[in-house]
Design a protein around this motif. Structure first.
Motif, PDB file in Angstrom:
ATOM      1  N   ALA A   1       0.814  -1.223   0.000  1.00  0.00           N
ATOM      2  CA  ALA A   1       0.000   0.000   0.000  1.00  0.00           C
ATOM      3  C   ALA A   1       0.845   1.269   0.000  1.00  0.00           C
ATOM      4  CB  ALA A   1      -0.930   0.003   1.217  1.00  0.00           C
ATOM      5  N   PHE A   2       2.116   1.154   0.317  1.00  0.00           N
ATOM      6  CA  PHE A   2       2.945   2.340   0.497  1.00  0.00           C
ATOM      7  C   PHE A   2       3.056   3.177  -0.785  1.00  0.00           C
ATOM      8  CE2 PHE A   2       7.204   4.284   0.146  1.00  0.00           C
ATOM      9  CZ  PHE A   2       7.121   5.197   1.185  1.00  0.00           C
ATOM     10  N   PHE A   3       3.252   2.525  -1.920  1.00  0.00           N
ATOM     11  CA  PHE A   3       3.607   3.259  -3.131  1.00  0.00           C
ATOM     12  C   PHE A   3       2.448   4.078  -3.690  1.00  0.00           C
ATOM     13  CE2 PHE A   3       6.488  -0.308  -2.763  1.00  0.00           C
ATOM     14  CZ  PHE A   3       7.715   0.338  -2.809  1.00  0.00           C
ATOM     15  N   HIS A   4       1.210   3.633  -3.474  1.00  0.00           N
ATOM     16  CA  HIS A   4       0.106   4.427  -3.999  1.00  0.00           C
ATOM     17  C   HIS A   4      -0.041   5.735  -3.234  1.00  0.00           C
ATOM     18  CE1 HIS A   4      -2.649   3.708  -0.625  1.00  0.00           C
ATOM     19  NE2 HIS A   4      -3.541   4.469  -1.233  1.00  0.00           N
ATOM     20  N   GLN A   5       0.469   5.779  -1.995  1.00  0.00           N
ATOM     21  CA  GLN A   5       0.409   7.024  -1.232  1.00  0.00           C
ATOM     22  C   GLN A   5       1.264   8.103  -1.896  1.00  0.00           C
ATOM     23  OE1 GLN A   5       0.824   6.351   3.155  1.00  0.00           O
ATOM     24  NE2 GLN A   5       1.019   4.208   2.581  1.00  0.00           N
ATOM     25  N   LEU A   6       2.421   7.701  -2.399  1.00  0.00           N
ATOM     26  CA  LEU A   6       3.308   8.669  -3.044  1.00  0.00           C
ATOM     27  C   LEU A   6       2.868   8.993  -4.467  1.00  0.00           C
ATOM     28  CD1 LEU A   6       6.744   7.231  -1.869  1.00  0.00           C
ATOM     29  CD2 LEU A   6       5.436   9.108  -0.865  1.00  0.00           C
ATOM     30  N   ALA A   7       2.212   8.019  -5.133  1.00  0.00           N
ATOM     31  CA  ALA A   7       1.805   8.225  -6.523  1.00  0.00           C
ATOM     32  C   ALA A   7       0.500   9.009  -6.632  1.00  0.00           C
ATOM     33  CB  ALA A   7       1.666   6.877  -7.227  1.00  0.00           C
ATOM     34  N   LEU A   8      -0.396   8.823  -5.661  1.00  0.00           N
ATOM     35  CA  LEU A   8      -1.733   9.400  -5.783  1.00  0.00           C
ATOM     36  C   LEU A   8      -2.102  10.378  -4.674  1.00  0.00           C
ATOM     37  CD1 LEU A   8      -3.645   6.129  -6.781  1.00  0.00           C
ATOM     38  CD2 LEU A   8      -2.949   7.995  -8.292  1.00  0.00           C
ATOM     39  N   GLY A   9      -1.387  10.342  -3.551  1.00  0.00           N
ATOM     40  CA  GLY A   9      -1.730  11.235  -2.446  1.00  0.00           C
ATOM     41  C   GLY A   9      -1.483  12.687  -2.807  1.00  0.00           C
ATOM     42  N   SER A  10      -2.542  13.439  -2.947  1.00  0.00           N
ATOM     43  CA  SER A  10      -2.383  14.820  -3.409  1.00  0.00           C
ATOM     44  C   SER A  10      -1.602  15.673  -2.421  1.00  0.00           C
ATOM     45  CB  SER A  10      -3.757  15.450  -3.667  1.00  0.00           C
ATOM     46  OG  SER A  10      -4.555  15.420  -2.496  1.00  0.00           O
TER      47      SER A  10
END
Length: 453
Positions: A186-195
């Motif tokens: 789950a970590f990588f979607h935070q950096l890719a999508l977290g505005s």
């Protein structure tokens, strides 16, 4: 039964009273809440305005996502078995924090997923099913994040009390280990999508420090430190002998065990490398002060694993982690102490009874006189150091003795001037805590540690 371990010379308890070190619990909690406040501040700084239903839903999803991501790191850090937490705050207290934080994190995860999906659906004017499929399949790193989310839900479900009662500890433990996999996915979607993180170099750096720092704690304290301990100290079972019906003592021999810094009242997590036992790690307290070449635990047969301890053969290899626990002399604040043990809860208190400085009284609760494990040792220690041992056993008709403020004060007249160390079944511990408070013992002088996590 007299053993080589018991015949070894024992130092007299140190006289006088040391000054207890302050607990780091307050500063640690303040630090954790400050981290949560920083996550909220990041959202606040990055939010200019919120317009319409879609905006409210999406922004609520953003803040719950940030807090959930922060909570995941906190969950793992709390169970990294950092000595400062395990020995100064107490393993049971840290585990309760972990369980409470886990419930909050799962709730935040549910809120984040729900709010974001409905917010995106409102924004695009599409149905929730179509929007969900689009987010999972088309957005970067979202398929991995979805798998991680499902794993976290599985961990949460198996950690619920109703589920824990129906599944084995081993199954629960290995499902729990999947938390590491879930958080990694789950970590990588935070950096890719977290505005709030995309394009914010400082925020991304802080997020990397948080997660990489947590990973470093886990690798060091849960992997490298135990490996070093067991390679260096070469633990093996030396002897096993019966103490009482269903109660066995096990002596573990090793090299340079004084380097571990173990204290009376602490415990290790033990894994016996024998058939059927090597995959289970179980906490057992030291039932005698540790020596440079030996440690002893005393175990009551309450399940398949604990019953098998009595069948272990000398020479069996042992894998241990520790020492853990804060039920030690360092918590003492008064020159007098009352130790109250129930059943197999006598094990850490027997070690403290031998070594705790000052005037000590031991109150031992058991069903019958035959169930008073380590009784001969307790009597010998009491005679040697001029202490008292009191017993509370059921009557011939099965009547259970009641612990009330009046009965405790009758046994120990100046009870309010004592530190009280308490170890026993959860129900007994709860009743005794209420009776001790009613008898005037300050909360700061009641010391208790539980393995019911």
């Amino acid at each position: 039964m007299t053993t080589v371990y018991e015949r070894a010379a024992t130092p007299r308890p140190t006289r006088g009273r040391g000054r207890p070190r302050p607990s780091p619990a307050g500063p640690l909690l303040a630090l954790l809440w400050a981290g949560a406040a920083a996550a909220v501040a990041l959202w606040w700084y990055d939010t200019r305005s919120v317009v319409g239903l879609a905006g409210w839903l999406t922004d609520a999803g953003r803040i719950t996502g940030l807090l959930c991501g922060y909570g995941c790191a906190v969950l793992v850090a709390l169970m990294a078995r950092v000595p400062l937490l395990e020995r100064r705050i107490g393993s049971d207290r840290v585990a309760r924090w972990h369980a409470m934080a886990g419930r909050y994190t799962i709730c935040l995860l549910v809120a984040h997923v729900t709010l974001i999906l409905f917010g995106y659906a409102a924004q695009d004017g599409s149905g929730i099913v179509h929007e969900t499929l689009s987010v999972v399949l088309d957005y970067p790193d979202m398929l991995k994040a979805t798998i991680g989310t499902l794993i976290l839900f599985a961990v949460g479900i198996t950690s619920a009390r109703a589920a824990r009662r129906r599944i084995s500890h081993e199954f629960w433990y290995y499902v729990h280990l999947l938390t590491y996999v879930a958080i990694f996915l789950a970590f990588f979607h935070q950096l890719a999508l977290g505005s709030d993180l995309v394009g914010n170099t400082a925020a991304q750096a802080a997020w990397y420090v948080l997660y990489l720092g947590t990973a470093a704690l886990v690798v060091w304290f849960r992997l490298l430190v135990p490996v070093r301990l067991n390679l260096r100290h070469k633990l093996r079972v030396e002897s096993v002998y019966r103490e009482a019906p269903g109660v066995f003592s096990l002596v573990v021999r090793g090299e340079r065990l004084d380097e571990l810094g173990a204290r009376a009242g602490q415990f290790f997590r033990w894994r016996f490398l024998s058939v059927g036992m090597r995959w289970t790690s179980t906490p057992y307290s030291l039932s005698a002060p540790p020596r440079p070449d030996r440690m002893r635990i005393t175990v009551k047969a309450l399940g398949d694993h604990s019953a098998a301890v009595g069948l272990l053969r000398p020479g069996t290899r042992v894998w241990a982690e520790g020492p853990y626990g804060s039920l030690t002399a360092e918590r003492r604040t008064a020159p007098k102490a009352l130790l109250i043990a129930g059943g197999v809860g006598i094990t850490p208190l027997r070690a403290l009874f031998e070594t705790l400085p000052g005037q000590v009284t031991l109150l031992y609760r058991a069903r019958t006189a035959e169930d008073l494990a380590l009784g001969a040792e307790l009597e010998a220690i009491a005679k040697w150091r001029g202490a008292r041992v009191l017993y509370a056993v059921n009557g011939a008709d099965g009547t259970r003795p009641r612990f009330t403020a009046e009965s405790l004060r009758a046994s120990v007249p100046d009870l309010a001037a004592h530190d009280v160390y308490l170890c026993g079944p959860p129900a007994m511990a709860r009743d005794l805590y209420g009776a001790l408070r009613a008898a005037g013992v300050p909360d700061r002088r009641i010391h208790h540690e539980s393995f019911e996590l």
